[in-house]
Motif scaffolding. Structure first.
Motif, short mmCIF file in Angstrom:
data_model
loop_
_atom_site.label_atom_id
_atom_site.label_comp_id
_atom_site.label_asym_id
_atom_site.label_seq_id
_atom_site.Cartn_x
_atom_site.Cartn_y
_atom_site.Cartn_z
N SER A 273 -1.62 -6.74 -8.14
CA SER A 273 -0.32 -7.36 -8.36
C SER A 273 0.83 -6.51 -7.85
CB SER A 273 -0.11 -7.62 -9.86
OG SER A 273 -1.13 -8.42 -10.38
N ALA A 274 0.54 -5.32 -7.35
CA ALA A 274 1.60 -4.41 -6.91
C ALA A 274 2.16 -4.87 -5.58
CB ALA A 274 1.06 -2.98 -6.81
N ALA A 275 3.41 -4.52 -5.35
CA ALA A 275 4.07 -4.87 -4.09
C ALA A 275 3.44 -4.12 -2.93
CB ALA A 275 5.56 -4.56 -4.20
N GLY A 276 3.51 -4.73 -1.77
CA GLY A 276 2.99 -4.09 -0.58
C GLY A 276 1.82 -4.86 0.00
N THR A 277 1.66 -4.76 1.33
CA THR A 277 0.53 -5.41 1.99
C THR A 277 -0.72 -4.57 1.79
OG1 THR A 277 0.89 -4.26 4.08
CG2 THR A 277 2.13 -6.31 3.72
N GLY A 278 -1.86 -5.20 2.05
CA GLY A 278 -3.11 -4.47 1.95
C GLY A 278 -3.15 -3.29 2.88
N GLU A 279 -2.58 -3.46 4.05
CA GLU A 279 -2.55 -2.35 5.03
C GLU A 279 -1.69 -1.21 4.52
OE1 GLU A 279 -1.22 -1.62 9.69
OE2 GLU A 279 -1.48 -3.65 8.92
N GLN A 280 -0.52 -1.54 3.91
CA GLN A 280 0.36 -0.49 3.37
C GLN A 280 -0.32 0.26 2.23
OE1 GLN A 280 3.62 -3.11 2.45
NE2 GLN A 280 4.88 -2.30 4.13
N LYS A 281 -1.01 -0.48 1.38
CA LYS A 281 -1.68 0.14 0.23
C LYS A 281 -2.78 1.08 0.68
CE LYS A 281 -0.75 -3.79 -2.85
NZ LYS A 281 -1.35 -4.90 -3.64
N SER A 282 -3.56 0.66 1.65
CA SER A 282 -4.67 1.50 2.12
C SER A 282 -4.17 2.69 2.92
CB SER A 282 -5.63 0.66 2.98
OG SER A 282 -6.19 -0.38 2.22
N ALA A 283 -3.03 2.54 3.56
CA ALA A 283 -2.53 3.63 4.41
C ALA A 283 -1.94 4.76 3.60
CB ALA A 283 -1.49 3.07 5.39
N HIS A 284 -1.45 4.47 2.42
CA HIS A 284 -0.83 5.53 1.62
C HIS A 284 -1.92 6.47 1.10
CE1 HIS A 284 1.46 7.59 -1.49
NE2 HIS A 284 2.56 7.13 -0.91
N PRO A 285 -1.71 7.80 1.14
CA PRO A 285 -2.75 8.73 0.66
C PRO A 285 -3.16 8.50 -0.78
CG PRO A 285 -1.01 9.90 1.85
CD PRO A 285 -0.54 8.50 1.70
N GLY A 286 -2.25 7.98 -1.59
CA GLY A 286 -2.58 7.69 -2.99
C GLY A 286 -2.90 6.24 -3.23
N GLY A 287 -3.14 5.46 -2.16
CA GLY A 287 -3.46 4.06 -2.31
C GLY A 287 -2.31 3.28 -2.94
#
Length: 1003
Positions: free
Chosen positions: A79-93
């Motif tokens: 439910s968190a904001a952000g695309t799947g790509e953005q979430k996976s790209a961040h070091p902390g998910g």
């Protein structure tokens, strides 16, 4: 990494985030690095990796699967904001992405409306509480001892001034030594000798003989004759507390010390204790002990624990034999509680600590034989459960609770759920209470009985964000009784429901339950408790034998057996789910902690009946699923609980109430027992043959076996509605039908059935030798083999073509018996018939069943209205109407829409298994469109088949109306289907066939 959160959990201070991270890794999964990363919410395999000290899998998880999982009860990554790509790209998910932009006022995704700042503050506070309570549970003994520190302390206080000097003219006693004794002629002289050797000579001994029957009095009088400081008081046996109170009343000194008849003091105990207390202005203090085991002389442990009353509220660390207290203070707190038979020193210490700080004097005063082999000590002869009686008295101020009971919120129910080392079942219980009790002023008090820190933190996160929820935590597991009592004391409702954490209330459970409390004669109400397979866990508590331990009623029986109860009044019920008035609970002082996780409910019920005339009620319309036995440690004290129950109620337990089984259609053939000292009666239940019906045909018990699981989810299955409708029709014909769901097909109660009728869906059905065995295949024909059918005497199939094929393959008769409609649910003709402009579909969807007819309708622009679970995110806006339609209004909904879409599993369509929905919708008067399935001509044109989206669109349009018969003819078809394809008709055929076989066997 949240450094402050790490410090709150550990009590450590970290100089940097890196230092905190390293400590977290070294802790191997013992605590979490962040408030929004809940260890209990992680997959078990990942927890195992963390416990191995491997953190890399966690980091990978956060950027992969964890980017869309629920990482905490307060953080749903999906439910968190952000695309799947953005979430996976961040070091902390996803979590790292959220924290990179979140401020204190940012709402948590899936956090029940809580902001990040509020949630973090509450979780920090909870983490500190859990850690502080864990520390209070630490050991009270140590194997090492600082002799140098002791020597220095002794040197400081050895010659300290005494209260009124220590000269030769000061002869009045400074210390009154209290000693209770009973039948200790062989050991008491050693204790007396240790007292005579004290370096402080200004003492008096008040020794109270508590009704000895040996030579104890003669020994004491001989010592008293030699030493005038010894006074002997004799009394009838009243127990150790009464004896100590007698001595306290006779004491004359400013200080009191306590010496048991089998203990000894080191020579300077009294001199050091009184001197140090006087010098520091202490009203009460205690010294250390050296604990030795006669069976292991090399091992010595030391009890010299410095702790506050908070520590005493967990476990005792003050032994009476090393305690010195001002006499006036001892009298102020009321002396010793004569109702206690053990742990009296703990109770006394707690009462003292309520008034003053108990100070540790850091020297060893007693060498204590800690061997369990001393059989005549109270510590070895009386139950360990007395510790809970003592703690229970101090955890709940019952007088205060009783004073405040009138200020409780009228109409509110407080649900008290005690739990220990479980979060999953507990949070599920809380969720079902809130979901299935709509429109009620309810508060849920979860009492965490000292769970481990990881479980405690999951509970803390899971119960935040809802004003109806309260979490109360105890520092250690104090068992069910104290847990319930403390939870009750913290509650605010006029009514209280005690509820096990391994339960799930079902929809509609509350109203039937609470209505009984309008009757003053009702002391409490228990719902019907069902196992997860929907067999009965308990329908009440019954006494099958006079003055004996009771048992649960109808255990393992199908639910329908409980519905035959004609007298719902019981003398006892279970506290796994028990509703009572708060005023009664307060007057009774709750559950008695002498019972450790068992029998406390029976005792409470019996005491309630003594409080005032009344009875308990079992309400079978209120149902709760109970995962009994899932909480560890629940049954470890069974025998001791029986000892306490019989000891208190022997000769006063209720007489046998065997009529309970008679009213349900059963009888007790024999009473069995158990190979234990205090066996519970185990009645062997049989079902007497039922009298034939008026026409001479047999009245049989039918065991209907279905694939639906038990519980609330299973209640939604079509199999359940199908079986219940058939059961109603069989019952109307004088039969006795009961249902067995998945997992219960071969429970012991099935032995009482005359007919086994397997309604074959997903579960294969096994026949039972000696019964009339029948199987009715209604769905999933590809799962049914020819061999499965061979052992049944009667075989039916909901497809004429498949029945013919299986008859050919098996060489035996397989009779066509189509699905049916329940005419009891059929709407009246006066209910307006819809024009079909809003076609209706009712049913769920999931990955294995995409429901093509709905997708085709949407693609074709049909304004289809959908009811059912699983459609969120699947349909465009405007199509989904609700997640569920109750079965009793379903046919009315069909009629008011006028046009119904239906579909079939692939193998059902291939083999001509017409869905139940076709019969229901046509009987309701609606037109039906379905996928291509052989046999729909059985419904005389009321059902039309579509093969393309375009054809579906046409059939749903006004122009497509011409494909169906005229309205008058449709109404006539509806009547014919309702008559020929009703459950009444199906029941009549099944009964004729089964009766013929049954009658032929009777000879």
């Amino acid at each position: 990494m949240d450094r402050e959160f790490c410090e709150a959990q550990t009590g450590l201070t970290f100089t940097s985030d890196l230092a905190a991270a390293r400590s977290c890794v070294a802790a191997a999964g013992a605590w979490s690095p962040h408030p929004l990363l809940d260890l209990g919410s992680l997959p078990q395999w990942l927890r195992a990796k963390l416990e191995e000290g491997s953190v890399a899998p966690l980091l990978r998880y956060l950027t992969r699967a964890g980017s869309s999982d629920r990482l905490s009860p307060l953080f749903d990554a999906s439910s968190a904001a952000g695309t799947g790509e953005q979430k996976s790209a961040h070091p902390g998910g996803t979590l790292g992405l959220f924290l990179s932009t979140a401020g204190p006022d940012t709402e948590l995704p899936g956090g029940r409306g809580l902001t990040w700042g509020v949630a973090r503050g509450l979780l920090l506070e909870h983490a500190r509480l859990v850690r502080e309570q864990q520390e209070r549970r630490g050991p009270r003994t140590t194997e090492t001892w600082d002799t140098a520190a002791e020597a220095a302390w002794r040197a400081r206080w050895r010659d300290a001034p005494l209260p009124d000097g220590d000269g030769p003219d000061d002869e009045s006693p400074l210390v009154s030594v209290v000693m209770p004794v009973r039948n200790r002629a062989g050991v008491v002289e050693v204790a007396l000798a240790s007292l005579a050797e004290q370096t402080l000579e200004r003492w008096e001994l008040v020794v109270v003989d508590d009704g000895s029957t040996d030579d104890t009095v003669a020994v004491l009088e001989a010592w008293a004759a030699r030493d005038p400081r010894i006074r002997v008081v004799q009394q009838e046996w009243g127990g150790v507390c009464a004896a100590r109170n007698t001595a306290l009343a006779a004491a004359r000194s400013p200080y009191v010390a306590f010496l048991d008849s089998d203990n000894t003091w080191r020579r300077d105990f009294l001199r050091l204790a009184v001197g140090a207390m006087h010098g520091q202005g202490l009203r009460a203090a205690y010294a250390g002990m050296a604990l030795r085991d006669a069976e292991d002389s090399e091992r010595v442990v030391h009890r010299a624990f410095r702790g506050s009353r908070d520590a005493l509220m967990v476990v005792n660390h003050v032994d009476l034999n090393v305690l010195v207290v001002e006499r006036e203070l001892a009298l102020e707190v009321g002396g010793f509680d004569v109702a206690l038979r053990r742990w009296v020193d703990h109770d006394f210490a707690l009462k003292l600590a309520r008034e003053v700080e108990l100070e540790l004097l850091p020297f060893l005063a007693v060498d204590y034989d800690d061997s369990r082999a001393v059989a005549d000590r109270i510590t070895t002869s009386e139950s360990d459960a007395w510790q809970y009686v003592v703690l229970g008295q101090h955890w709940v101020d019952w007088e205060g609770v009783r004073r405040e009971v009138g200020s409780r919120v009228a109409g509110r129910v407080s649900v008290v759920i005690p739990t220990w080392n479980d979060s999953a079942m507990t949070l599920r219980a809380v969720e079902t209470v809130l979901r299935n009790t709509p429109g009620v002023d309810v508060e849920v008090v979860v009492l965490d009985n000292g769970s481990g820190s990881d479980i405690a933190m999951t509970l803390g996160a899971g119960l935040l964000g809802d004003s109806r929820l309260r979490l109360v935590r105890l520092p250690r597991n104090l068992n069910f009784a104290i847990g319930c009592n403390v939870g009750f004391a913290r509650s605010t409702g006029e009514h209280v429901l005690f509820l096990n954490n391994d339960t799930e209330p079902r929809p509609g459970w509350w109203e039937p339950l609470v209505g009984h409390l309008a009757d003053d004669r009702v002391l409490g109400v228990q719902p019907l408790l069902l196992y997860p397979d929907d067999t009965i866990q308990t329908a009440g508590t019954v006494f099958p034998v006079d003055h004996a331990i009771p048992c649960h009623y109808l255990v393992g029986h199908p639910l329908e057996d409980a519905l035959r109860i004609t007298d719902p009044h019981f003398r006892a019920v279970t506290a796994a789910a028990l509703l009572m008035r708060a005023s009664d609970v307060a007057e009774l002082r709750g559950f008695d902690p002498i019972f450790v996780n068992g029998a406390e409910d029976v005792d409470l019920c019996l005491r309630a009946a003594e409080l005032r005339d009344g009875h308990f009620v079992v309400e079978t319309a209120s149902r709760i699923t109970h995962h009994e036995g899932k909480t560890a440690g629940r049954m470890t004290q069974v025998m001791e609980n029986r000892v306490h129950l019989l000891g208190r109620w022997r000769g006063r337990l209720p007489l046998a109430d065997r009529q309970r089984w008679t009213e349900a259609g059963f009888a007790i053939a024999h009473i069995g027992g158990e190979d234990v000292p205090l066996p519970r009666p185990k009645p062997l239940i049989v079902r007497p043959p039922a009298a034939p019906m008026d026409d001479g045909s047999p009245a049989l018990r039918w065991g209907l076996k279905i694939a639906a699981p038990g519980g609330e989810k299973g209640d939604l299955w079509g199999d359940v509605h199908f079986a219940r409708s058939l059961a109603r029709s069989l019952a109307a014909r004088g039969q006795d039908p009961v249902l067995f769901r998945h997992g219960a097909h071969h429970v012991a109660a099935t032995r009482m059935d005359d007919v086994v009728l397997g309604i074959r869906g997903l579960d294969p059905i096994r026949p039972i030798p000696g019964k009339v065995n029948a199987v009715w295949v209604i769905s999933h024909p590809d799962d049914v083999s020819a061999e499965e059918l061979l052992d049944f005497e009667l075989v039916y199939a909901a497809s004429a073509s498949w029945a013919a094929e299986m008859s050919r393959r098996t060489g035996r008769l397989v009779q066509p018996l189509l699905q049916a409609t329940d005419t009891a649910l059929r709407p009246a003709r006066s209910v307006p018939l819809g024009d079909g402009s809003r076609p209706l579909f009712v049913g769920n969807t999931h990955a294995r069943r995409p429901r093509q007819i709905v997708l085709d309708a949407v693609a074709a622009g049909v304004p289809v209205e959908v009811h059912g679970p699983g459609w969120d995110g699947v349909l465009p806006d405007g199509h989904l109407r609700s997640p569920y339609v109750a079965n009793d209004v379903l046919l009315t909904l069909y009629r008011t829409h006028g046009l119904v879409l239906a579909d079939h599993w692939g193998d059902m369509a291939t083999h001509g298994f017409l869905a139940n929905r076709l019969f229901d919708a046509v009987a309701a008067g609606a037109r039906v469109i379905c996928d291509d399935v052989p046999g729909v001509d059985e419904l005389d044109g009321a059902v039309q088949v579509y093969r393309t989206p375009e054809e579906l669109a046409l059939l749903c349009s006004p122009e497509g109306r011409s494909r169906w018969p005229a309205e008058d003819e449709l109404a006539a078809i509806s009547d014919r289907v309702a008559a020929a394809h009703s459950f009444d008709a199906r029941a009549a055929q099944l009964l004729d066939d089964a009766s013929a076989i049954w009658t032929s066997r009777q000879g």
